[in-house]
Design a protein around this motif. Structure first.
Motif, PDB file in Angstrom:
ATOM      1  N   MET A  33      50.381  49.808  43.186  1.00 46.93           N
ATOM      2  CA  MET A  33      49.091  49.190  42.840  1.00 46.93           C
ATOM      3  C   MET A  33      49.052  48.787  41.391  1.00 46.93           C
ATOM      4  O   MET A  33      48.389  47.846  41.018  1.00 46.93           O
ATOM      5  CB  MET A  33      47.989  50.186  43.241  1.00 46.93           C
ATOM      6  CG  MET A  33      46.965  50.491  42.186  1.00 46.93           C
ATOM      7  SD  MET A  33      45.291  50.366  42.875  1.00 46.93           S
ATOM      8  CE  MET A  33      44.465  49.452  41.637  1.00 46.93           C
ATOM      9  N   ASN A  34      49.847  49.480  40.549  1.00 50.49           N
ATOM     10  CA  ASN A  34      49.804  49.172  39.110  1.00 50.49           C
ATOM     11  C   ASN A  34      50.002  47.699  38.816  1.00 50.49           C
ATOM     12  O   ASN A  34      49.201  47.066  38.155  1.00 50.49           O
ATOM     13  CB  ASN A  34      50.923  49.918  38.361  1.00 50.49           C
ATOM     14  CG  ASN A  34      50.730  51.405  38.504  1.00 50.49           C
ATOM     15  OD1 ASN A  34      49.681  51.838  38.982  1.00 50.49           O
ATOM     16  ND2 ASN A  34      51.722  52.177  38.124  1.00 50.49           N
TER      17      ASN A  34
ATOM     18  N   ALA B 128      47.326  45.035  37.393  1.00 50.87           N
ATOM     19  CA  ALA B 128      47.558  44.333  36.131  1.00 50.87           C
ATOM     20  C   ALA B 128      47.490  42.833  36.360  1.00 50.87           C
ATOM     21  O   ALA B 128      46.834  42.099  35.629  1.00 50.87           O
ATOM     22  CB  ALA B 128      48.916  44.715  35.561  1.00 50.87           C
TER      23      ALA B 128
ATOM     24  N   ARG C  67      45.964  41.299  38.705  1.00 55.69           N
ATOM     25  CA  ARG C  67      44.601  40.863  38.991  1.00 55.69           C
ATOM     26  C   ARG C  67      43.794  40.744  37.691  1.00 55.69           C
ATOM     27  O   ARG C  67      43.071  39.791  37.488  1.00 55.69           O
ATOM     28  CB  ARG C  67      43.933  41.840  39.955  1.00 55.69           C
ATOM     29  CG  ARG C  67      42.676  41.272  40.569  1.00 55.69           C
ATOM     30  CD  ARG C  67      42.082  42.224  41.565  1.00 55.69           C
ATOM     31  NE  ARG C  67      42.931  42.441  42.702  1.00 55.69           N
ATOM     32  CZ  ARG C  67      43.149  43.653  43.246  1.00 55.69           C
ATOM     33  NH1 ARG C  67      42.579  44.717  42.741  1.00 55.69           N
ATOM     34  NH2 ARG C  67      43.930  43.781  44.291  1.00 55.69           N
ATOM     35  N   SER C  68      43.989  41.751  36.818  1.00 57.99           N
ATOM     36  CA  SER C  68      43.234  41.705  35.549  1.00 57.99           C
ATOM     37  C   SER C  68      43.571  40.438  34.782  1.00 57.99           C
ATOM     38  O   SER C  68      42.696  39.778  34.232  1.00 57.99           O
ATOM     39  CB  SER C  68      43.571  42.902  34.668  1.00 57.99           C
ATOM     40  OG  SER C  68      43.354  44.064  35.405  1.00 57.99           O
ATOM     41  N   THR C  69      44.868  40.119  34.765  1.00 56.08           N
ATOM     42  CA  THR C  69      45.256  38.917  34.041  1.00 56.08           C
ATOM     43  C   THR C  69      44.562  37.704  34.644  1.00 56.08           C
ATOM     44  O   THR C  69      44.017  36.865  33.942  1.00 56.08           O
ATOM     45  CB  THR C  69      46.778  38.695  34.132  1.00 56.08           C
ATOM     46  OG1 THR C  69      47.388  39.957  34.082  1.00 56.08           O
ATOM     47  CG2 THR C  69      47.256  37.817  33.026  1.00 56.08           C
ATOM     48  N   LEU C  70      44.583  37.703  35.975  1.00 54.79           N
ATOM     49  CA  LEU C  70      43.945  36.577  36.645  1.00 54.79           C
ATOM     50  C   LEU C  70      42.464  36.505  36.316  1.00 54.79           C
ATOM     51  O   LEU C  70      41.921  35.440  36.070  1.00 54.79           O
ATOM     52  CB  LEU C  70      44.130  36.687  38.162  1.00 54.79           C
ATOM     53  CG  LEU C  70      45.488  36.221  38.664  1.00 54.79           C
ATOM     54  CD1 LEU C  70      45.645  36.556  40.130  1.00 54.79           C
ATOM     55  CD2 LEU C  70      45.639  34.720  38.439  1.00 54.79           C
ATOM     56  N   ILE C  71      41.844  37.699  36.329  1.00 52.59           N
ATOM     57  CA  ILE C  71      40.413  37.735  36.013  1.00 52.59           C
ATOM     58  C   ILE C  71      40.173  37.116  34.648  1.00 52.59           C
ATOM     59  O   ILE C  71      39.316  36.261  34.466  1.00 52.59           O
ATOM     60  CB  ILE C  71      39.872  39.177  36.039  1.00 52.59           C
ATOM     61  CG1 ILE C  71      39.892  39.700  37.470  1.00 52.59           C
ATOM     62  CG2 ILE C  71      38.467  39.248  35.467  1.00 52.59           C
ATOM     63  CD1 ILE C  71      39.605  41.151  37.583  1.00 52.59           C
ATOM     64  N   THR C  72      41.022  37.554  33.693  1.00 53.54           N
ATOM     65  CA  THR C  72      40.829  37.041  32.339  1.00 53.54           C
ATOM     66  C   THR C  72      41.019  35.534  32.301  1.00 53.54           C
ATOM     67  O   THR C  72      40.244  34.814  31.683  1.00 53.54           O
ATOM     68  CB  THR C  72      41.826  37.692  31.367  1.00 53.54           C
ATOM     69  OG1 THR C  72      41.991  39.034  31.770  1.00 53.54           O
ATOM     70  CG2 THR C  72      41.308  37.623  29.975  1.00 53.54           C
TER      71      THR C  72
ATOM     72  N   GLY D 199      40.595  33.461  34.673  1.00 59.06           N
ATOM     73  CA  GLY D 199      39.424  32.850  35.299  1.00 59.06           C
ATOM     74  C   GLY D 199      38.259  32.811  34.349  1.00 59.06           C
ATOM     75  O   GLY D 199      37.592  31.786  34.178  1.00 59.06           O
ATOM     76  N   ALA D 200      38.051  33.935  33.662  1.00 65.21           N
ATOM     77  CA  ALA D 200      36.929  34.024  32.727  1.00 65.21           C
ATOM     78  C   ALA D 200      37.096  33.002  31.618  1.00 65.21           C
ATOM     79  O   ALA D 200      36.156  32.301  31.244  1.00 65.21           O
ATOM     80  CB  ALA D 200      36.846  35.427  32.144  1.00 65.21           C
TER      81      ALA D 200
ATOM     82  N   SER E 212      36.258  29.554  32.852  1.00 68.16           N
ATOM     83  CA  SER E 212      34.824  29.259  32.949  1.00 68.16           C
ATOM     84  C   SER E 212      34.213  29.119  31.570  1.00 68.16           C
ATOM     85  O   SER E 212      33.339  28.299  31.339  1.00 68.16           O
ATOM     86  CB  SER E 212      34.064  30.351  33.692  1.00 68.16           C
ATOM     87  OG  SER E 212      34.893  31.047  34.528  1.00 68.16           O
TER      88      SER E 212
ATOM     89  N   LEU F  98      34.881  25.851  30.091  1.00 66.92           N
ATOM     90  CA  LEU F  98      34.058  24.842  30.750  1.00 66.92           C
ATOM     91  C   LEU F  98      32.660  24.838  30.160  1.00 66.92           C
ATOM     92  O   LEU F  98      32.085  23.803  29.849  1.00 66.92           O
ATOM     93  CB  LEU F  98      34.001  25.117  32.256  1.00 66.92           C
ATOM     94  CG  LEU F  98      33.453  23.971  33.079  1.00 66.92           C
ATOM     95  CD1 LEU F  98      34.521  22.923  33.308  1.00 66.92           C
ATOM     96  CD2 LEU F  98      32.904  24.461  34.399  1.00 66.92           C
TER      97      LEU F  98
ATOM     98  N   SER G 234      15.152  10.301  24.535  1.00 71.13           N
ATOM     99  CA  SER G 234      15.002  11.647  25.063  1.00 71.13           C
ATOM    100  C   SER G 234      15.965  12.616  24.395  1.00 71.13           C
ATOM    101  O   SER G 234      15.707  13.803  24.327  1.00 71.13           O
ATOM    102  CB  SER G 234      15.167  11.662  26.580  1.00 71.13           C
ATOM    103  OG  SER G 234      16.421  11.158  26.924  1.00 71.13           O
TER     104      SER G 234
ATOM    105  N   ARG H 179      16.807  12.293  21.234  1.00 75.35           N
ATOM    106  CA  ARG H 179      16.511  12.193  19.791  1.00 75.35           C
ATOM    107  C   ARG H 179      17.710  11.679  19.001  1.00 75.35           C
ATOM    108  O   ARG H 179      18.073  12.235  17.984  1.00 75.35           O
ATOM    109  CB  ARG H 179      16.088  13.563  19.232  1.00 75.35           C
ATOM    110  CG  ARG H 179      14.816  14.119  19.863  1.00 75.35           C
ATOM    111  CD  ARG H 179      13.603  13.292  19.434  1.00 75.35           C
ATOM    112  NE  ARG H 179      12.346  13.872  19.872  1.00 75.35           N
ATOM    113  CZ  ARG H 179      11.814  13.710  21.073  1.00 75.35           C
ATOM    114  NH1 ARG H 179      12.424  12.988  21.974  1.00 75.35           N
ATOM    115  NH2 ARG H 179      10.657  14.251  21.381  1.00 75.35           N
TER     116      ARG H 179
ATOM    117  N   LEU I 209      33.908  34.394  39.585  1.00 73.62           N
ATOM    118  CA  LEU I 209      34.428  33.658  38.429  1.00 73.62           C
ATOM    119  C   LEU I 209      35.289  32.482  38.877  1.00 73.62           C
ATOM    120  O   LEU I 209      35.264  31.412  38.290  1.00 73.62           O
ATOM    121  CB  LEU I 209      35.259  34.575  37.542  1.00 73.62           C
ATOM    122  CG  LEU I 209      34.486  35.320  36.459  1.00 73.62           C
ATOM    123  CD1 LEU I 209      35.457  36.088  35.583  1.00 73.62           C
ATOM    124  CD2 LEU I 209      33.688  34.349  35.609  1.00 73.62           C
TER     125      LEU I 209
ATOM    126  N   PHE J 176      10.183   9.676  28.298  1.00 75.01           N
ATOM    127  CA  PHE J 176      11.462   9.908  27.649  1.00 75.01           C
ATOM    128  C   PHE J 176      11.294  10.448  26.235  1.00 75.01           C
ATOM    129  O   PHE J 176      12.130  11.188  25.742  1.00 75.01           O
ATOM    130  CB  PHE J 176      12.283   8.614  27.618  1.00 75.01           C
ATOM    131  CG  PHE J 176      12.850   8.270  28.943  1.00 75.01           C
ATOM    132  CD1 PHE J 176      14.093   8.727  29.316  1.00 75.01           C
ATOM    133  CD2 PHE J 176      12.121   7.526  29.836  1.00 75.01           C
ATOM    134  CE1 PHE J 176      14.617   8.428  30.552  1.00 75.01           C
ATOM    135  CE2 PHE J 176      12.628   7.219  31.073  1.00 75.01           C
ATOM    136  CZ  PHE J 176      13.876   7.670  31.434  1.00 75.01           C
TER     137      PHE J 176
END
Lengths: 410, 314
Positions: A1-2, A6, A8-13, A15-16, A19, A22, A92, A94, B33, B66
């Motif tokens: 699982m290690n 790991a 997954r965490s990288t992927l999470i980061t 992904g974060a 976003s 963006l 609108s 300015r 995410l 506007f």
């Protein structure tokens, strides 16, 4: 699982981060070109609707005035049809420019929104300008836009064609109708005008409606119907092509130059092109009136310069001085000669009338010309739509001239 | 970057313990995410405009709005104004006629071309690519050219018709034929789309079917009716539905050719919405018209989705 964890965490980061970037991208779009004016070097942004041919003429004037006021001016040219959409978007967010060119019937719309500053703040009073021009740029008694040069409509005719047919230059409606009929030959119409399904059609209908005493606040009046009936009669006579319902003013000018029409209703902006046309001998008079002795009232056209509310006092002040400079006589004359227009000021008008014989008739026409928004103000576009709709209904035989305005109002 | 390091060093310690509840939550969080960019995109670029347009149609939304941001709520007033105007019936009728005429013309001609090019012959590849030409030209440019072609007095089309004794047709200037003229131009413009899709569909019909059919005596018209048409049907549906949606919203062709005239004879919901918004600056009423238009499109969008789902199920 290690390893999986790991990974997954990288992927999470990742992904974060994705976003986040963006979000940054979308958040950043609001920033932009607002440079402060504290350091003394003022750069004014200017938006106008000049074509490729008239832009260089105006640039000359911009440069002269920028030097006089002691600022730098950056001009952006936008297509006339796209201007309002751009202005609304800028209003609108300015981000309005420091100096904005607006076509005169749009001034009241934009002034009503509160986006413009009164020109009296900068000592621009419109003194020496005809009332029509002041009306066009005013909203609720304050002057918001000033046009250095203006235009209108006249009757432009082919001198040779009239001489050949032995036709006198028409001054009244009866004479115009008779002349148009006499000048119509195989392959040539007597008269061309624009009755398009657009504000151009409306604009060309106005001289007939106004000279006959009709007004846009009472479109179902007999005077308005008579004006429409007059144009309709000439189409029925066959001396005006039924294609006019699709012709823009450019099309009308092309038809005239090509010899497909002996006379046309059109404005001074065509003069450079007409003068350049080889072998074309033409002249200009005011648009004929219903009966001898009436005043010919043509619509007043032309782009005004305005100073939008940008919130930067120093820049607005400089912009005001810049606009004031644009309206000086010598600059009016440069612009007028350069693009085929009439100086707005009376004294500059007299100067140009003396040495430009083709512009001279337009100087007289402009003096009596009326602003489209003078009566209805910001309600004008609605009436303008009804006018061209009614004209289309009548000229295509869908309604009688009298019924047409009733239908169009619905 | 620090989270990555932390996660790496931290994981062996956590591995010895039972999985904490936080892990599940983190996993859900991670899933969201990944979805986020797509959701943000859809919300910003599709959701917002649609909702904004809907809200706008219930407001008195003018040039003032506007600058001041004020748009008084007027309920259904915009819809009432639009539906009660003299020309609303004509506008809806024009929209339907324009769409129907364009689709029938484009599809039939497109299908004929696609069938024609199924046979290989010298230069067929080049001719097929020439058919795509209308697609490659900017619409504004091609409509300007069409305006010359269709001109009543000096247009090429009328001159050609004159040679065979057909008197000048007032293509763009008579309310009786203007809609037909606009449909003709739109058909010309839509043929490449139909040919491309239908030709692609035809390529996917295995030759064996025709060989087997030919043995049973199905050739020519019979082969088309019993082999080509049934096999092509899914593609046909997609072509038609997408065609309808594209055609309903056509604006540039009509603006370029007639500007909605003469006498409103080519005014469609799309041009009406445009004029109300950008000529009269009545954005509320303009939004109302475009919502009515969206409603029409929606019907076909639902058909499209249903057909698509059915195909996937099969």
């Amino acid at each position: 699982m290690n390893r999986n964890a790991a990974k997954r965490s990288t992927l999470i980061t990742t992904g974060a981060l994705a976003s986040l970037s963006l979000a940054l991208l979308t958040g950043c779009s609001a920033g932009g070109a607002s440079s402060s004016s504290e350091d003394g070097d003022i750069t004014l942004t200017l938006t106008d609707t000049l074509s490729e041919t008239s832009a260089p003429v105006y640039q000359e004037v911009y440069d002269a005035c920028a030097a006089e006021v002691g600022v730098t001016v950056e001009a952006t040219h936008v297509a006339g049809s796209a201007l309002i959409a751009k202005v609304l978007q800028q209003a609108s967010s300015r981000t309005l420019p420091d100096v904005l060119m607006l076509d005169n019937p749009d001034v009241q719309q934009i002034a009503a929104s509160g986006a413009l500053s009164p020109l009296s703040d900068y000592g621009i009073t419109g003194e020496g300008f005809p009332q029509g021009i002041i009306d066009a740029g005013s909203y609720e008694g304050d002057l918001y836009g000033i046009a250095p040069v203006v235009n209108s409509l006249g009757l432009i005719y082919n001198v040779d064609a009239l001489a050949e047919a032995g036709v006198e230059v028409p001054e009244t409606w009866d004479e115009l109708r008779a002349a148009a009929a006499a000048l119509t030959t195989d392959g040539r119409y007597g008269l061309a005008l624009s009755a398009a399904n657009s504000f151009e059609g409306t604009w060309q209908f106005l001289p007939f409606m106004w000279s006959n005493g009709g007004n846009e606040d009472d479109l179902t009046s007999p005077e308005v119907a008579e004006a429409l009936a007059f144009l309709n009669d000439m189409v029925q006579d066959g001396s005006v092509s039924s294609s006019v319902v699709g012709w823009s003013q450019n099309d009308v000018n092309d038809q005239f130059i090509a010899g497909n029409a002996a006379m046309m209703v059109n404005g001074p902006w065509n003069l450079p092109k007409l003068t350049a046309a080889e072998g074309l001998n033409f002249d200009v008079v005011q648009i004929p009136v219903p009966t001898a002795g009436d005043t010919s009232i043509a619509p007043l056209g032309g782009e005004t310069f305005t100073v939008p509310q940008t919130g930067d006092e120093a820049k607005m002040q400089a912009a005001g001085e810049f606009v004031k400079c644009l309206t000086e006589d010598e600059h009016q004359i440069t612009m007028a000669n350069g693009r085929g227009a009439v100086p707005a000021g009376e004294s500059a008008g007299e100067t140009i009338a003396a040495d430009n014989a083709l512009l001279a008739p337009f100087v007289g026409i402009v003096a009596d010309a009326r602003a489209r928004t003078a009566i209805l103000g910001e309600e004008w576009p609605e009436a303008a739509t009804q006018i061209y709709t009614a004209e289309q209904l009548a000229l295509t035989g869908r309604a009688t001239p009298a019924e047409a305005f009733e239908q169009a109002a619905g | 970057m620090s989270t990555v390091l932390e996660a790496r060093t931290g994981s062996p310690v956590r591995a010895s313990r039972p999985r904490p509840r936080g892990g599940v939550r983190r996993e859900t969080f991670a899933q969201w995410l990944f979805l986020a960019p797509a959701i943000v995109y859809v919300v910003v670029f599709f959701g917002y405009p649609v909702v904004k347009n809907l809200v706008m149609s219930f407001q008195e939304y003018t040039t003032k709005t506007f600058f001041t941001g004020e748009a008084p709520w007027v309920g259904l007033a915009n819809y009432v104004e639009v539906v009660q105007s003299t020309f609303f019936g004509i506008t809806v009728g024009n929209t339907l006629m324009f769409t129907l005429g364009s689709i029938v013309g484009q599809f039939v001609i497109g299908l004929l071309f696609a069938l024609f090019f199924r046979k290989r012959f010298p230069l067929s590849g080049m001719l097929r690519s020439l058919l795509l030409l209308p697609w490659l030209l900017p619409v504004i440019a091609s409509t300007s050219v069409w305006k010359w072609i269709l001109d009543q007095d000096g247009g090429v089309l009328n001159q050609a018709l004159g040679l065979v004794g057909i008197g000048p047709v007032p293509w763009l200037t008579s309310p009786d034929v203007a809609l037909i003229a606009v449909v003709l131009v739109n058909v010309w413009l839509g043929i490449p789309f139909n040919v491309a899709l239908l030709y692609g569909g035809l390529q996917n019909i295995p030759d064996e079917l025709y060989e087997a059919g030919a043995l049973d005596g199905a050739t020519g018209w019979k082969a088309f009716w019993h082999i080509t048409w049934p096999s092509l049907r899914p593609v046909v549906t997609v072509t038609l539905v997408l065609g309808v949606i594209y055609t309903l919203k056509v604006l540039d062709i009509i603006l370029g050719l007639t500007g909605g005239g003469p006498a409103n004879s080519t005014q469609t919901l799309a041009t009406d919405s445009y004029f109300r918004s950008f000529r009269e600056f009545d954005f509320g009423a303009g939004a109302a018209v475009s919502n009515i238009l969206i409603l029409f499109s929606l019907v076909f969008a639902v058909i499209y989705l249903r057909v698509n789902r059915k195909q996937v199920d099969e």
